[in-house]
Enzyme design. Structure first.
Site, short mmCIF file in Angstrom:
data_model
loop_
_atom_site.label_atom_id
_atom_site.label_comp_id
_atom_site.label_asym_id
_atom_site.label_seq_id
_atom_site.Cartn_x
_atom_site.Cartn_y
_atom_site.Cartn_z
N ASN A 1 -13.12 -3.47 2.29
CA ASN A 1 -14.18 -2.46 2.27
C ASN A 1 -14.99 -2.52 0.97
O ASN A 1 -14.41 -2.64 -0.11
CB ASN A 1 -13.56 -1.06 2.39
N ASP B 1 0.85 -1.18 0.00
CA ASP B 1 0.00 0.00 0.00
C ASP B 1 0.90 1.25 0.00
O ASP B 1 1.88 1.32 0.74
CB ASP B 1 -0.91 -0.01 1.24
N GLN C 1 -14.52 2.47 1.28
CA GLN C 1 -13.82 2.13 0.03
C GLN C 1 -13.52 3.40 -0.75
O GLN C 1 -14.41 4.24 -0.95
CB GLN C 1 -14.67 1.17 -0.82
N HIS D 1 -10.29 -5.18 -3.40
CA HIS D 1 -8.97 -5.44 -2.81
C HIS D 1 -9.14 -5.87 -1.36
O HIS D 1 -10.10 -5.49 -0.70
CB HIS D 1 -8.05 -4.23 -2.91
N HIS E 1 -7.09 -5.67 2.24
CA HIS E 1 -5.97 -5.10 2.99
C HIS E 1 -5.36 -6.17 3.89
O HIS E 1 -6.09 -6.83 4.66
CB HIS E 1 -6.44 -3.96 3.90
P1 5GP Z 1 -9.81 1.46 0.34
O1 5GP Z 1 -9.99 2.71 1.17
O2 5GP Z 1 -10.43 1.61 -1.02
O3 5GP Z 1 -10.21 0.20 1.03
O4 5GP Z 1 -8.24 1.33 0.15
C1 5GP Z 1 -7.53 1.89 -0.89
C2 5GP Z 1 -6.06 1.78 -0.54
O5 5GP Z 1 -5.30 1.92 -1.72
C3 5GP Z 1 -5.57 2.85 0.44
O6 5GP Z 1 -5.00 2.23 1.59
C4 5GP Z 1 -4.53 3.62 -0.38
O7 5GP Z 1 -3.42 4.01 0.40
C5 5GP Z 1 -4.13 2.64 -1.46
N1 5GP Z 1 -3.75 3.23 -2.72
C6 5GP Z 1 -4.44 4.17 -3.43
N2 5GP Z 1 -3.81 4.46 -4.58
C7 5GP Z 1 -2.69 3.69 -4.61
C8 5GP Z 1 -1.63 3.55 -5.56
O8 5GP Z 1 -1.58 4.20 -6.60
N3 5GP Z 1 -0.66 2.63 -5.25
C9 5GP Z 1 -0.68 1.89 -4.10
N4 5GP Z 1 0.33 1.03 -3.92
N5 5GP Z 1 -1.67 2.00 -3.20
C10 5GP Z 1 -2.66 2.89 -3.44
#
Ligand code: 5GP
Ligand code: ZN
Length: 134
Positions: free
Chosen positions: A87, A31, A94, A100, A102
């Site tokens: 999420n 992440d 999300q 995805h 985590h």
């Molecule tokens: P969500 O909030 O959708 O469950 O999690 C999205 C996750 O993706 C967040 O923890 C954020 O830091 C990560 N993330 C967003 N954009 C990128 C990216 O371009 N590269 C990487 N490696 N992680 C990302």
């Protein structure tokens, strides 16, 4: 692959990233804004916005992989615990609309907050929810 999806590009190697595992179905990447050291994301190579859109067998494989990665990461990083978080929908936190999981290694002193504020429900209220769901 969905053209405007960042996780499609990361999962399929169109954009380079820090990848810790890959097979035909998934990439696991670090992440970019980790909650703790080692925080990683399991990304299916196939696009699906959330768990409801992902085929059942891919959901099953994703969680089997989560178990395998959690054991390996905990061992290598000497983690004291491990959160597996997934999420679905903006209301649930999300922010990237490609399914995805985590993988979040936890350490005794990490001071991270991953959780919720518990509600106090009466037995009657719990029964009402039980009847709605069973
Ligand atoms: P969500 O909030 O959708 O469950 O999690 C999205 C996750 O993706 C967040 O923890 C954020 O830091 C990560 N993330 C967003 N954009 C990128 C990216 O371009 N590269 C990487 N490696 N992680 C990302
Ligand atoms: Zn995608």
């Amino acid at each position: 692959m969905k053209d405007d999806c960042i996780f499609c590009k990361l999962a399929n190697g169109v954009i380079p990233t820090h990848k810790i595992y890959e097979d035909d179905e998934f990439s696991v990447i670090l992440d970019a804004n980790p909650a703790t050291k080692g925080h990683a994301l399991i990304l299916p190579k196939e696009h699906a916005a959330n768990i409801y859109e992902l085929p059942d067998d891919t959901v099953a494989h994703a969680f089997q992989l989560a178990k395998k990665m959690a054991a390996k990461m905990s061992d290598k990083l000497k983690a004291d615990g491990f959160n597996i978080v997934q999420n679905n929908g903006e209301t649930a936190g999300q922010t990237v609309f490609h399914f995805h999981i985590h993988l979040i290694p936890r350490y005794k002193e990490d001071k991270q907050l991953i959780g919720w504020k518990p509600l106090k429900l009466s037995d009657e209220e719990l029964s009402e929810v039980e009847n709605m769901l069973k």
